[in-house]
Design an enzyme around this catalytic site. Structure first.
Site, PDB file in Angstrom:
ATOM      1  N   SER A 166       4.948   2.640  13.920  1.00  0.00           N
ATOM      2  CA  SER A 166       5.243   1.274  13.458  1.00  0.00           C
ATOM      3  C   SER A 166       6.689   1.219  12.975  1.00  0.00           C
ATOM      4  O   SER A 166       7.282   2.260  12.668  1.00  0.00           O
ATOM      5  CB  SER A 166       4.318   0.941  12.284  1.00  0.00           C
ATOM      6  OG  SER A 166       4.684  -0.281  11.683  1.00  0.00           O
ATOM      7  N   TYR A 200       0.658   2.901   3.781  1.00  0.00           N
ATOM      8  CA  TYR A 200       0.644   2.688   5.237  1.00  0.00           C
ATOM      9  C   TYR A 200       1.882   3.335   5.859  1.00  0.00           C
ATOM     10  O   TYR A 200       1.789   4.048   6.859  1.00  0.00           O
ATOM     11  CB  TYR A 200       0.608   1.183   5.529  1.00  0.00           C
ATOM     12  CG  TYR A 200       0.617   0.828   7.010  1.00  0.00           C
ATOM     13  CD1 TYR A 200      -0.455   1.174   7.831  1.00  0.00           C
ATOM     14  CD2 TYR A 200       1.689   0.134   7.577  1.00  0.00           C
ATOM     15  CE1 TYR A 200      -0.442   0.838   9.190  1.00  0.00           C
ATOM     16  CE2 TYR A 200       1.707  -0.200   8.923  1.00  0.00           C
ATOM     17  CZ  TYR A 200       0.639   0.150   9.725  1.00  0.00           C
ATOM     18  OH  TYR A 200       0.645  -0.176  11.064  1.00  0.00           O
TER      19      TYR A 200
END
Ligand code: NDP
Length: 248
Positions: free
Chosen positions: A142, A155
């Site tokens: 990501s 995350y």
């Protein structure tokens, strides 16, 4: 086009979003696809669509946080199609919240799916890829694997881990002709953010992304197809893709 004719691809998290679009895109290129996730009904309709379009695919219900299930997913691919050429480690969760909220169950879930799940599937596939003398592991990281923001610490921690593990694997496996690719999407319109329970994190997401046009899952699938269809001498190490109007 059938640039992946004869290849076998396993895609985790194929029941929605990026994984679902990737399974279809790889199939359109001629790959036989093993679509894995927990939601069986979603996988069944995906398989139906692929078969209707003339492709070959099977659904393998699998919770990637269970090492045995991850092993069985890869075994099932070998039983059905004889090999595994491409493993797309896409299954992931993004349960954003500030660390001081102490949502430890959600931290655990993120590390178990995003990091351990990726490792279990990789560990299961590697012996077969080494025996074949080739393979390609495509890990979905990501932008959060490069940038940390409030509510995203854990995350990002999982995606930072994905990047580090991917680079280590790349160096360890290059003499086995096993390629490693990291894909780093920015905001993509999928179910991912719908699982966030923390109101502050949801508000922050809306503030950051509410007014910009997000990427579509197909945009990321196209990058995965690009990496997967390069000649064997070409290893696409990293692809960072943001919506045009995403600042960081
Ligand atoms: P989705 O929520 O649509 O897809 C997530 C997929 O992961 C689902 O198919 C889900 O299937 C699967 N999954 C979750 N937990 C497990 C588990 N324990 N075992 C097996 N499969 C599991 O989101 P996206 O398509 O957006 O996410 C795909 C990847 O892309 C993730 O790694 C995410 O971090 C990454 N990403 C997404 C971005 C975005 O903006 N959407 C941006 C950057 C990266 P099921 O519930 O059926 O098991």
């Amino acid at each position: 086009m059938s640039r992946l004719e004869g290849k076998v691809a396993v895609v985790t998290g194929a029941s929605s979003g990026i994984g679902e679009a990737t399974a279809e895109a790889l199939s359109r290129e001629g790959a036989a696809v093993v679509a894995a996730a927990r939601r069986k009904e979603r996988l069944s309709s995906l398989i139906e669509r692929i078969e209707k379009a003339g492709g070959r695919a099977i659904a393998v219900p699998c919770d990637v946080t269970d090492e045995e299930q991850a092993q069985k997913m890869i075994l099932r691919a070998k039983e059905e199609f004889g090999r595994v050429d491409i493993l797309v480690n896409n299954a992931g969760v993004m349960l954003l919240s500030r660390v001081d909220k102490g949502l430890t169950d959600q931290w655990r879930q993120m590390f178990e799916v995003n990091v351990m799940g990726l490792l279990y599937a990789t560990n299961a596939a590697l012996p077969m890829m080494k025996e074949q003398g080739s393979g390609h592991i495509i890990n979905i990281s990501s932008v959060a694997g490069r940038k940390v923001r409030p509510t995203g610490a854990i995350y990002s921690g999982t995606k930072w881990a994905v990047n580090a593990i991917s680079e280590g694997l790349r160096q360890e496996l290059l003499e086995d002709d096993i390629r490693i690719t990291v894909i780093e999407p920015g905001a993509v319109e999928t179910e991912l953010a719908s699982h966030i329970t923390d109101e502050d994190a949801l508000a922050e997401q809306r503030r950051r992304f509410g007014t910009i046009e997000p990427l579509q899952a197909e945009d990321i699938a196209a990058a995965i197809v690009y990496a997967a269809t390069q000649p064997s001498r070409v290893s696409v190490n990293e692809v960072l893709i943001r919506p045009t109007r995403q600042a960081n």
